[in-house]
Design a protein around this motif. Structure first.
Motif, mmCIF file in Angstrom:
data_model
loop_
_atom_site.group_PDB
_atom_site.id
_atom_site.type_symbol
_atom_site.label_atom_id
_atom_site.label_comp_id
_atom_site.label_asym_id
_atom_site.label_seq_id
_atom_site.Cartn_x
_atom_site.Cartn_y
_atom_site.Cartn_z
ATOM 1 N N GLN A 4 0.862 -1.260 0.074
ATOM 2 C CA GLN A 4 -0.129 -0.118 -0.060
ATOM 3 C C GLN A 4 0.831 1.477 0.101
ATOM 4 O O GLN A 4 2.032 1.139 0.249
ATOM 5 C CB GLN A 4 -0.856 -0.031 0.970
ATOM 6 C CG GLN A 4 -2.208 -1.027 1.172
ATOM 7 C CD GLN A 4 -3.044 -0.949 2.298
ATOM 8 O OE1 GLN A 4 -2.484 -0.484 3.498
ATOM 9 N NE2 GLN A 4 -4.281 -1.131 2.138
ATOM 10 N N GLY A 37 -6.198 7.066 -4.174
ATOM 11 C CA GLY A 37 -6.225 5.930 -3.614
ATOM 12 C C GLY A 37 -4.977 5.666 -2.571
ATOM 13 O O GLY A 37 -4.696 4.277 -2.139
ATOM 14 N N ARG A 39 -3.449 5.205 1.163
ATOM 15 C CA ARG A 39 -4.021 4.719 2.359
ATOM 16 C C ARG A 39 -4.046 5.730 3.456
ATOM 17 O O ARG A 39 -5.153 5.797 4.249
ATOM 18 C CB ARG A 39 -3.282 3.339 2.809
ATOM 19 C CG ARG A 39 -3.617 3.149 4.025
ATOM 20 C CD ARG A 39 -4.750 2.412 4.271
ATOM 21 N NE ARG A 39 -4.943 1.963 5.503
ATOM 22 C CZ ARG A 39 -6.204 1.558 6.165
ATOM 23 N NH1 ARG A 39 -7.181 1.976 5.486
ATOM 24 N NH2 ARG A 39 -6.584 0.663 7.231
#
Length: 319
Positions: A4, A37, A39
């Motif tokens: 991520q 997008g 995290r």
């Protein structure tokens, strides 16, 4: 391995910017990160008035959480030696009540300021491990919905994170990954499920490697100045600065290049250090170029995997 992406933002002040400009740019970057997008976005505590405008991360966490909807927001991190642990716990517990499931509390044992500033902020010489243990106890007493992160680059930091059962944010991208391995082996799930490792990496990405190398001149000059100029220096424009050396897009302590090259290098670092997440730190003079760098990296990670890159023994990474 799926890694991520997150943002590590010291809220740099560029030449020609006012503090208000830099703070507005930080909010815009967080909104870009959310759309792309990412995290989480973290704000680092620094007391360098001519270089960065985030001496109080919790204030910016509140503003950014209110200006976004989904992305996690937190400190990366609060310098715990400057603050009473109970006060930090109450502050972030309040933020978590306002924004459930979105608040992180990263803490560090460094300085982030000179000794005079530390005294003004209330530093009393209490050892960092004791302050961290008191903070952990306060968060439990308050039942705070906060993800706790110990940030560091040493076996000591990894051990503290493992013992408390916190997540670990590592800035060690030029040495032996043994601290991360030890953290995973020793982690106790007292507070958070895990173990979870975020690796901080300095990176500059642009549409072409040539353009990224040009932008990276500002990044290198900015960090070079922090150790020599009291109060730091703002981010200079890249024009007229020395050319970033080397024919490749990977340098000691800094990843530079086009999206495909950067993604390959970042994946290689994540594999080497066993990172679940990469906290990316990008400094450019132009806020738009900075937002574009983060957007390009997110787009590259959303596409098919590029050919792997083989890192030298001393890889690029965090400045």
């Amino acid at each position: 391995m799926t890694v991520q992406l997150s943002v590590l933002d010291p809220v740099p002040l560029s030449c020609g910017q006012s503090p208000r400009d830099a703070l507005r740019a930080a909010i815009q970057l967080a909104q870009t990160a959310e759309r792309s997008g990412y995290r989480r976005v973290w704000y680092a505590e620094h007391h360098l008035p001519r270089a960065a405008v985030c001496p109080a991360p919790a204030v910016l966490v509140a503003a950014v959480a209110a200006a976004t909807e989904r992305i996690r927001v937190g400190s990366g991190g609060v310098v715990l030696r400057h603050h009473a642990p109970w006060h930090v716990a109450e502050t972030f517990s309040t933020l978590a009540a306002l924004h459930p499931g979105r608040i992180d509390l990263g803490v560090a044992g460094g300085t982030g300021a000179d000794e005079q500033t530390t005294r003004r902020l209330g530093g009393d010489g209490t050892p960092y491990p004791d302050r961290l243990a008191a903070l952990d106890e306060a968060l439990r007493d308050l039942n705070a919905d906060v993800h706790g992160w110990v940030l560091g680059a040493s076996a000591r930091s990894a051990e503290l994170a493992a013992t408390l059962g916190w997540h670990y944010g590592s800035g060690n991208v030029t040495g032996d990954p043994g601290d991360v391995q030890a953290y995973r082996e020793q982690h106790t799930a007292r507070r958070h499920a895990g173990p979870t490792v975020a690796l901080a990496v300095a990176v500059v990405c642009a549409d072409t490697t040539e353009a990224a190398l040009h932008l990276a001149r500002s990044h290198r000059a900015y960090f070079s100045a922090q150790g020599t100029a009291p109060g730091g220096q703002p981010v200079p424009p890249p024009a007229g600065l020395p050319v970033t050396p080397g024919p490749l897009a990977l340098y000691p302590r800094l990843v530079v290049g086009d999206p495909v090259t950067v993604r390959s290098a970042l994946n290689a670092l994540a594999r080497r250090y066993g990172a679940d997440e990469l906290a990316l730190l990008t400094i450019t003079h132009d806020p738009q170029a900075r937002r574009h760098s983060y957007a390009l990296i997110a787009e590259a990670f959303a596409q098919a995997a590029p050919p792997p890159i083989h890192l030298p023994h001393q890889p690029g990474g965090y400045l």
